[in-house]
Design an enzyme around this catalytic site. Structure first.
Site, PDB file in Angstrom:
ATOM      1  N   HIS A 248      -7.100 -43.671 -41.052  1.00  0.00           N
ATOM      2  CA  HIS A 248      -8.189 -42.899 -40.115  1.00  0.00           C
ATOM      3  C   HIS A 248      -6.972 -42.047 -38.904  1.00  0.00           C
ATOM      4  O   HIS A 248      -7.513 -41.564 -38.162  1.00  0.00           O
ATOM      5  CB  HIS A 248      -8.637 -43.950 -39.385  1.00  0.00           C
ATOM      6  CG  HIS A 248      -8.160 -44.998 -38.512  1.00  0.00           C
ATOM      7  ND1 HIS A 248      -7.662 -46.266 -38.984  1.00  0.00           N
ATOM      8  CD2 HIS A 248      -7.699 -45.081 -37.211  1.00  0.00           C
ATOM      9  CE1 HIS A 248      -7.203 -47.014 -38.090  1.00  0.00           C
ATOM     10  NE2 HIS A 248      -7.106 -46.177 -36.860  1.00  0.00           N
ATOM     11  N   ASP A 276      -8.361 -47.894 -45.836  1.00  0.00           N
ATOM     12  CA  ASP A 276      -7.637 -47.430 -44.731  1.00  0.00           C
ATOM     13  C   ASP A 276      -5.926 -47.407 -44.623  1.00  0.00           C
ATOM     14  O   ASP A 276      -5.353 -48.265 -44.133  1.00  0.00           O
ATOM     15  CB  ASP A 276      -7.973 -48.240 -43.507  1.00  0.00           C
ATOM     16  CG  ASP A 276      -8.027 -47.533 -41.948  1.00  0.00           C
ATOM     17  OD1 ASP A 276      -8.143 -48.346 -40.865  1.00  0.00           O
ATOM     18  OD2 ASP A 276      -7.282 -46.407 -42.025  1.00  0.00           O
ATOM     19  N   GLY A 355      -4.003 -47.077 -30.349  1.00  0.00           N
ATOM     20  CA  GLY A 355      -2.637 -46.523 -30.611  1.00  0.00           C
ATOM     21  C   GLY A 355      -1.808 -47.481 -31.540  1.00  0.00           C
ATOM     22  O   GLY A 355      -0.668 -46.997 -32.032  1.00  0.00           O
ATOM     23  N   SER A 357      -2.826 -48.815 -34.203  1.00  0.00           N
ATOM     24  CA  SER A 357      -3.376 -48.396 -35.585  1.00  0.00           C
ATOM     25  C   SER A 357      -2.095 -48.004 -36.470  1.00  0.00           C
ATOM     26  O   SER A 357      -1.392 -47.141 -35.921  1.00  0.00           O
ATOM     27  CB  SER A 357      -4.412 -47.330 -35.621  1.00  0.00           C
ATOM     28  OG  SER A 357      -5.689 -47.930 -35.064  1.00  0.00           O
ATOM     29  N   SER A 372      -5.322 -51.809 -39.018  1.00  0.00           N
ATOM     30  CA  SER A 372      -6.437 -51.068 -39.337  1.00  0.00           C
ATOM     31  C   SER A 372      -7.456 -51.001 -37.953  1.00  0.00           C
ATOM     32  O   SER A 372      -7.379 -49.653 -37.523  1.00  0.00           O
ATOM     33  CB  SER A 372      -7.626 -51.462 -40.710  1.00  0.00           C
ATOM     34  OG  SER A 372      -8.765 -50.752 -40.673  1.00  0.00           O
TER      35      SER A 372
END
Length: 516
Positions: A248, A276, A355, A357, A372
């Site tokens: 993402h 993801d 952030g 992620s 994720s």
């Protein structure tokens, strides 16, 4: 050649000739075909390959093979080089202090670094240098004088790389070297600086160095102007370096910049929702490292990707909240985000925030997955989900960048129960390749298990190598101080072989391994 330099050269050559007369037969054979007499190890500096020192010196995994490959050395020369470097480096430091303002620099000579050369501005220093087991060379300028000249050039040279992209002191030539794509222009600047032009050489070059950066798990990277995510783990796709992160964070073709906003790479694969995950291929200025930022100015090594069981401790690194730990709770979790559902995630009680992620989850030194999403925050606690690393590597045919099996798991008992078993006998310094001097083929991605049971009192090491289309490269190493070793390595399909090396001692061994 000045008379003083000629006298010094004669002294050096005489000392070398006397040393060569005392060469052991094995050492002389080692450098057959060397381009110069100075490449042959002398009795004063030669180190037996299977010496007691070899047991104390434990090179990092794959270093010996890299020396053999990149320097064109034999295995014996590569080992001798490391031993000589370890032994002669303290001598060089000691001589730099002893000679003081006369010191002109030091350098190693020979394929196996078997000779240390010490430069001085005074002939009177030669006996002391020779007594230390080094070769002496008299030079017109001291290292301090050269350094002062370089500082003056650095201060006066324009900042444009076209005038001079690189400057350095070359102790072998006893000069300051200026590299420039416009040597005539650079030479004019040098003359205007009032330095001794005899001490400076300007050379044409096409070299234009750029800043280089490391890819470290947990560090920030940016997509566009406002989006920030975290690097997961460093990976390789053939020779292409890069890293994995969350899907993402970006789409295929999106450009990325690093923590310092320097151009970094491009998304080559991305999947979200459903899964993801993504991977970014980086440019030549970034180096993939088997490291994860621990949030305290240090890093944690990535040694493999062995899956941690539920209840195991696990830690996460991210560019917003740094380093946080917790427990693995459940697997195969399906999480529905506003954008859609992501399946087969792992649930943890580790906190995370926006952030973070894409950042790495790691258990001890084993990669687990990339961040994720989740709920909560690191002020009050939360729940975070990660995409398992194995699925990402398989999806894009990537290899995880690791420390090549460090540390190896302990071995207990003999290597029994393996479908492939081979035996042999080695003496110190010898290697054997299994199976039977050939290789085996793995047709699928999976885990390679290798177990080495050596004779008591020996120090045998185990290496797993993979054919990359041009040469064999080490992908995993187990090199503890003992006879027994074990390797667990997750790799892609391809051709593999094991190398058994007798680091110290002689005796029989048994190698068992299992193919994915």
């Amino acid at each position: 050649m000045s008379r003083r330099h000629a006298v010094t050269t004669a002294c050096v050559l005489t000392a070398t000739a006397l040393a060569l007369a005392a060469l052991p037969a094995g050492a002389e054979r080692e450098v057959t075909g060397a381009p110069a007499v100075s490449d042959a190890p002398s009795a004063a500096v030669a180190v037996p390959v299977a010496s007691a020192a070899s047991a104390a010196l434990r090179p990092p995994p794959g270093m010996l093979e890299a020396l053999e490959r990149d320097l064109g050395l034999t295995p014996a020369q590569a080992q001798a080089r490391l031993l000589n470097e370890a032994r002669l480096t303290p001598v060089a430091l000691r001589m730099s202090r002893r000679l003081g303002p006369d010191f002109g620099g030091t350098w190693l000579r020979g394929a196996s670094a078997q000779a240390l050369v010490v430069a001085t501005t005074k002939v009177e220093d030669i006996p002391e240098i020779l007594a230390a087991g080094a070769l002496a060379e008299v030079v017109p300028r001291s290292l301090d004088e050269l350094a002062a000249i370089k500082r003056r050039i650095d201060a006066g040279m324009p900042p444009q790389p076209l005038v001079s992209s690189v400057r350095f002191v070359d102790v072998k030539s006893n000069k300051v070297v200026v590299l420039s794509s416009k040597p005539e222009v650079a030479q004019t600047f040098v003359r205007s600086m009032g330095v001794d032009t005899e001490a400076v050489v300007v050379l044409p070059t096409t070299e234009f160095p750029l800043p280089l950066y490391d890819l470290v798990g947990g560090n920030a990277y940016y997509i566009g102007v406002t989006t920030r995510c975290s690097i997961g783990f460093s990976v390789l796709k053939g020779t292409q370096q890069g890293f994995v992160s969350a899907g993402h964070c970006g789409r295929v073709g999106d450009a990325t910049t690093g923590f310092n906003r320097a151009p970094q790479g491009t998304f080559k694969g991305s999947s979200f929702p459903g899964s993801d995950y993504a991977w970014v291929a980086t440019n030549a200025n970034w180096t993939a490292t088997p490291k994860v930022d621990n949030g305290e100015g240090g890093t944690v090594p990535v040694a493999g990707a062995r899956v941690a069981i539920e209840g195991a401790s696990i830690c996460r690194s991210g560019s917003t909240t740094d380093w946080h730990c917790g427990l693995v709770q459940q697997r195969d979790a399906s999480v529905t985000y506003p954008q859609g559902t992501v399946f087969e995630l792992t649930r943890t009680n580790v906190c995370a925030e926006a952030g973070d992620s894409g950042g790495p989850f790691i258990s001890i030194d084993q990669a687990q997955g990339i961040t994720s999403g989740g709920s909560g925050n690191c002020g009050q606690g939360g729940t975070t989900y990660f995409q398992p690393i194995g699925e990402i590597l398989i999806a894009y045919d990537l290899d995880l960048r690791t420390t090549a099996g460090n540390p190896p798991p302990p071995v207990t008992g003999t290597c029994t129960g393996f479908p492939n078993t081979y035996t042999g006998t080695l003496t110190a310094g010898q290697s054997a390749y299994q199976p039977r001097g050939r290789y085996y083929r793995s047709t699928v991605r999976g885990v390679h298990h290798g177990c080495l049971d050596g004779a008591d009192g020996t120090d045998f090491d185990l290496y797993l190598q993979k054919w990359n289309g041009r040469r064999w490269g080490v992908v995993a190493t187990s090199a503890g101080a003992g006879p027994d070793e074990m390797i667990t390595y997750t790799g892609t399909a391809g051709y593999y072989r094991y190398r058994v090396f007798a680091s110290a001692g002689s005796g029989a061994y048994t190698l068992g391994f299992r193919v994915p």
